[in-house]
Design a protein around this motif. Sequence first.
Motif, PDB file in Angstrom:
ATOM      1  N   VAL A 107       8.866   5.381  -2.898  1.00  0.00           N
ATOM      2  CA  VAL A 107       7.165   4.943  -2.385  1.00  0.00           C
ATOM      3  C   VAL A 107       7.326   4.143  -1.249  1.00  0.00           C
ATOM      4  CG1 VAL A 107       5.041   3.683  -2.997  1.00  0.00           C
ATOM      5  CG2 VAL A 107       6.483   4.651  -4.919  1.00  0.00           C
ATOM      6  N   ALA A 108       6.620   4.712  -0.103  1.00  0.00           N
ATOM      7  CA  ALA A 108       6.707   3.893   1.087  1.00  0.00           C
ATOM      8  C   ALA A 108       5.541   3.188   0.950  1.00  0.00           C
ATOM      9  CB  ALA A 108       6.321   4.733   2.404  1.00  0.00           C
ATOM     10  N   ALA A 109       5.798   1.682   1.220  1.00  0.00           N
ATOM     11  CA  ALA A 109       4.734   0.783   1.257  1.00  0.00           C
ATOM     12  C   ALA A 109       4.673  -0.340   2.222  1.00  0.00           C
ATOM     13  CB  ALA A 109       4.679   0.101  -0.052  1.00  0.00           C
ATOM     14  N   PRO A 110       3.862  -0.511   3.016  1.00  0.00           N
ATOM     15  CA  PRO A 110       3.831  -2.038   3.924  1.00  0.00           C
ATOM     16  C   PRO A 110       2.931  -2.765   3.006  1.00  0.00           C
ATOM     17  CG  PRO A 110       2.142  -0.410   4.587  1.00  0.00           C
ATOM     18  CD  PRO A 110       3.010   0.374   3.543  1.00  0.00           C
ATOM     19  N   LEU A 128       0.909  -1.237  -0.008  1.00  0.00           N
ATOM     20  CA  LEU A 128       0.087   0.111   0.001  1.00  0.00           C
ATOM     21  C   LEU A 128       0.796   1.210   0.111  1.00  0.00           C
ATOM     22  CD1 LEU A 128      -2.738   1.312   0.116  1.00  0.00           C
ATOM     23  CD2 LEU A 128      -2.645   1.273   2.610  1.00  0.00           C
ATOM     24  N   GLY A 129       1.027   1.870  -1.190  1.00  0.00           N
ATOM     25  CA  GLY A 129       2.143   2.780  -1.259  1.00  0.00           C
ATOM     26  C   GLY A 129       1.719   4.315  -1.229  1.00  0.00           C
ATOM     27  N   ALA A 130       2.392   5.237  -0.633  1.00  0.00           N
ATOM     28  CA  ALA A 130       2.363   6.636  -0.533  1.00  0.00           C
ATOM     29  C   ALA A 130       3.474   7.191  -1.079  1.00  0.00           C
ATOM     30  CB  ALA A 130       1.802   7.321   0.694  1.00  0.00           C
ATOM     31  N   PRO A 148       7.951   1.041  11.329  1.00  0.00           N
ATOM     32  CA  PRO A 148       8.218   1.706  10.269  1.00  0.00           C
ATOM     33  C   PRO A 148       7.870   1.049   8.879  1.00  0.00           C
ATOM     34  CG  PRO A 148      10.196   0.694  11.320  1.00  0.00           C
ATOM     35  CD  PRO A 148       8.945   0.403  12.366  1.00  0.00           C
ATOM     36  N   LEU A 149       8.124   1.806   8.033  1.00  0.00           N
ATOM     37  CA  LEU A 149       7.573   1.221   6.418  1.00  0.00           C
ATOM     38  C   LEU A 149       8.986   1.015   5.777  1.00  0.00           C
ATOM     39  CD1 LEU A 149       4.872   3.992   5.731  1.00  0.00           C
ATOM     40  CD2 LEU A 149       4.461   1.721   7.028  1.00  0.00           C
ATOM     41  N   ILE A 150       8.817   0.209   4.687  1.00  0.00           N
ATOM     42  CA  ILE A 150       9.825  -0.058   3.624  1.00  0.00           C
ATOM     43  C   ILE A 150       9.697   1.019   2.625  1.00  0.00           C
ATOM     44  CG2 ILE A 150      10.779  -1.654   2.006  1.00  0.00           C
ATOM     45  CD1 ILE A 150       9.690  -3.984   3.681  1.00  0.00           C
ATOM     46  N   VAL A 151      10.590   1.780   2.171  1.00  0.00           N
ATOM     47  CA  VAL A 151      10.811   2.550   1.155  1.00  0.00           C
ATOM     48  C   VAL A 151      11.195   1.673  -0.362  1.00  0.00           C
ATOM     49  CG1 VAL A 151      11.550   4.464   0.076  1.00  0.00           C
ATOM     50  CG2 VAL A 151      11.314   4.541   2.277  1.00  0.00           C
ATOM     51  N   HIS A 152      10.111   1.750  -1.222  1.00  0.00           N
ATOM     52  CA  HIS A 152      10.498   1.017  -2.584  1.00  0.00           C
ATOM     53  C   HIS A 152      10.816   1.944  -3.602  1.00  0.00           C
ATOM     54  CE1 HIS A 152       7.626  -1.443  -0.339  1.00  0.00           C
ATOM     55  NE2 HIS A 152       7.891  -2.348  -1.017  1.00  0.00           N
TER      56      HIS A 152
END
Length: 352
Positions: free
Chosen positions: A144-147, A44-46, A68-72
């Motif tokens: 894109v940060a996306a969990p 789910l990206g932002a 925390p989120l993973i940055v893609h």
Amino acid sequence: MKYKDTKIIKIDDGNVECYKLNVPADILKSGGLVAFPTETVYGLGANALNEEYVSNIYKAKGRPSDNPLIVHIAEISQLDNLVSETPQNAKKLMDAFWPGPLTLIFNKSNNVPNNVTGGLNTVAVRMPRHKIALDLIKKANVPVAAPSANTSGKPSPTDANHVIEDLMGRVDVIIDGGQTGVGVESTVLDITCDPPTILRPGGVTKENLLEVLENVNFDPALKDAELAPKSPGMKYTHYSPKASVKIVCGDLKNIPNRIMKEYNKLTNENFNVGILCTEETKNYYEIDNNKKLVIGDRSKPETIASNLFKCLRKFDTIGVDIILTECIEEKGIGRAVMNRLIKAAGGNIIIV
Ligand code: TXA
Ligand code: MG
């Protein structure tokens, strides 16, 4: 939470029609939430560079703010802006495993908003291998940060239908690219320490990493519930279907018998019980075929990883109260499978 008019865009992952990504890429860049397939699970990206946009991810998922989120990213050149330094072994790892299911933990730069990293000084980055994910990130032209694109706590989504179940009305776009391949999430590897440490086992195995690195550790907290994990997300209950999960571990030749004993006992107590088994063992279970799901083939553990979350969600659709599952050999990708199963079971394990 305010309901959104979620758009579903279907894209054939074998023949990606790039023009279909124009709208989601614009939405992503300008503040929206876009769910998209990766080779592991749906994300789910932002836009990772904007704190306010990123905060919407936490709201949509109901995710604790310290996770925390993973940055893609889609190109190595996007990394410089995100990290304060690139350690020696990072280059070797990126050459060998990117694009692919390996997330690397770096010391972060000041450009990364605090809510992406849950307040940590490090940032998780990965370059996915899925063509839709790569094209989308390239078109949006932002990291894109996306969990994973599930409601917090539920099994990760490996199909667009799972995302629709969890997030319809909560996000702007869901890109339906069919089923994902690997089925368990990326391996999270901390390379800010020596030796590098696996914080979450995943799609790239320890054996794979040892082809490139001299030494790799597992975070001891993976095996000791008393220790605080280095990866904040690993402390939460996770991957939980509505049913409770019980794992039977030990010598494979004793497992089916023990599972049947448990099945009969629980069924007599009026529980609706499902059994998660493998190709090799499925014939031992003489029960209603609707109550047993075959997770995959023990001689091809990647099939087991690929079907794991789908099976957990399927049991919810069937409506069982309790899932009895066999354990899987803890080597290669089997480690990631067992890590997720043990979390889903909340440590509820019978040893035979
Ligand atoms: O395969 C995947 O990794 C998928 C797809 C969408 O890329 N993403 C995913 O994200 O599984 P998520 O948010 O469900 O899991 C990210 C994990 C969490 O356990 C989180 O705590 C950990 O990565 N993590 C993120 N940043 C970290 C950091 N700076 N230090 C330690 N762990 C971190
Ligand atoms: Mg997740």
